[in-house]
Design a protein around this motif. Structure first.
Motif, PDB file in Angstrom:
ATOM      1  N   THR A  47       0.940  -1.233  -0.070  1.00 46.88           N
ATOM      2  CA  THR A  47      -0.135   0.160  -0.037  1.00 46.88           C
ATOM      3  C   THR A  47       0.906   1.304  -0.010  1.00 46.88           C
ATOM      4  O   THR A  47       0.641   2.237  -0.759  1.00 46.88           O
ATOM      5  CB  THR A  47      -0.850  -0.077   1.261  1.00 46.88           C
ATOM      6  N   LYS A 103       2.439   1.708  -3.247  1.00 42.91           N
ATOM      7  CA  LYS A 103       1.557   2.527  -4.282  1.00 42.91           C
ATOM      8  C   LYS A 103       1.644   4.054  -4.205  1.00 42.91           C
ATOM      9  O   LYS A 103       1.641   4.720  -5.151  1.00 42.91           O
ATOM     10  CB  LYS A 103       0.223   1.954  -4.376  1.00 42.91           C
ATOM     11  N   GLY A 115       4.303   5.458  -5.846  1.00 41.01           N
ATOM     12  CA  GLY A 115       4.201   5.347  -7.303  1.00 41.01           C
ATOM     13  C   GLY A 115       4.962   3.960  -7.661  1.00 41.01           C
ATOM     14  O   GLY A 115       5.527   3.823  -8.936  1.00 41.01           O
ATOM     15  N   LYS A 145       5.616   0.336  -8.532  1.00 38.62           N
ATOM     16  CA  LYS A 145       4.755  -0.988  -9.030  1.00 38.62           C
ATOM     17  C   LYS A 145       5.354  -2.266  -8.851  1.00 38.62           C
ATOM     18  O   LYS A 145       6.355  -2.551  -8.864  1.00 38.62           O
ATOM     19  CB  LYS A 145       4.598  -0.911 -10.562  1.00 38.62           C
ATOM     20  N   GLU A 146       4.513  -3.307  -8.488  1.00 32.20           N
ATOM     21  CA  GLU A 146       4.875  -4.469  -7.934  1.00 32.20           C
ATOM     22  C   GLU A 146       5.306  -5.305  -9.200  1.00 32.20           C
ATOM     23  O   GLU A 146       4.755  -5.034 -10.245  1.00 32.20           O
ATOM     24  CB  GLU A 146       3.829  -5.471  -7.630  1.00 32.20           C
TER      25      GLU A 146
END
Length: 79
Positions: A15, A18, A21, A23-24
């Protein structure tokens, strides 16, 4: 089975990622550069000429960004 070379991120980490900014999948090496880039966009001096309403939004967002980075800084001993 998890690769021992990778950090296991929990839901809170993802969380906060995110918010920054990210990205997984992301690594701890990506956190600091991403933080520096995104916090610069919301810096009060950068939005000063855009009016009070924009400044308030930017301040709120900057607070969220700093909270997210602080979480990672403490958890992973980032300097």
């Amino acid at each position: 089975e998890q690769d021992s070379g990778k950090v296991g991120f929990n839901y809170k980490d993802l969380t906060y990622g995110k918010v920054l900014g990210l990205k997984e999948p992301f690594t701890t090496d990506e956190i600091k550069p991403k933080y520096r880039k995104i916090i610069a966009q919301y810096h009060p001096d950068r939005v000063a000429a855009m009016g009070e309403e924009i400044q308030e939004v930017a301040e709120k967002k900057a607070k969220e960004i700093n909270e997210a980075y602080d979480h990672f800084r403490k958890k992973f001993d980032l300097n």
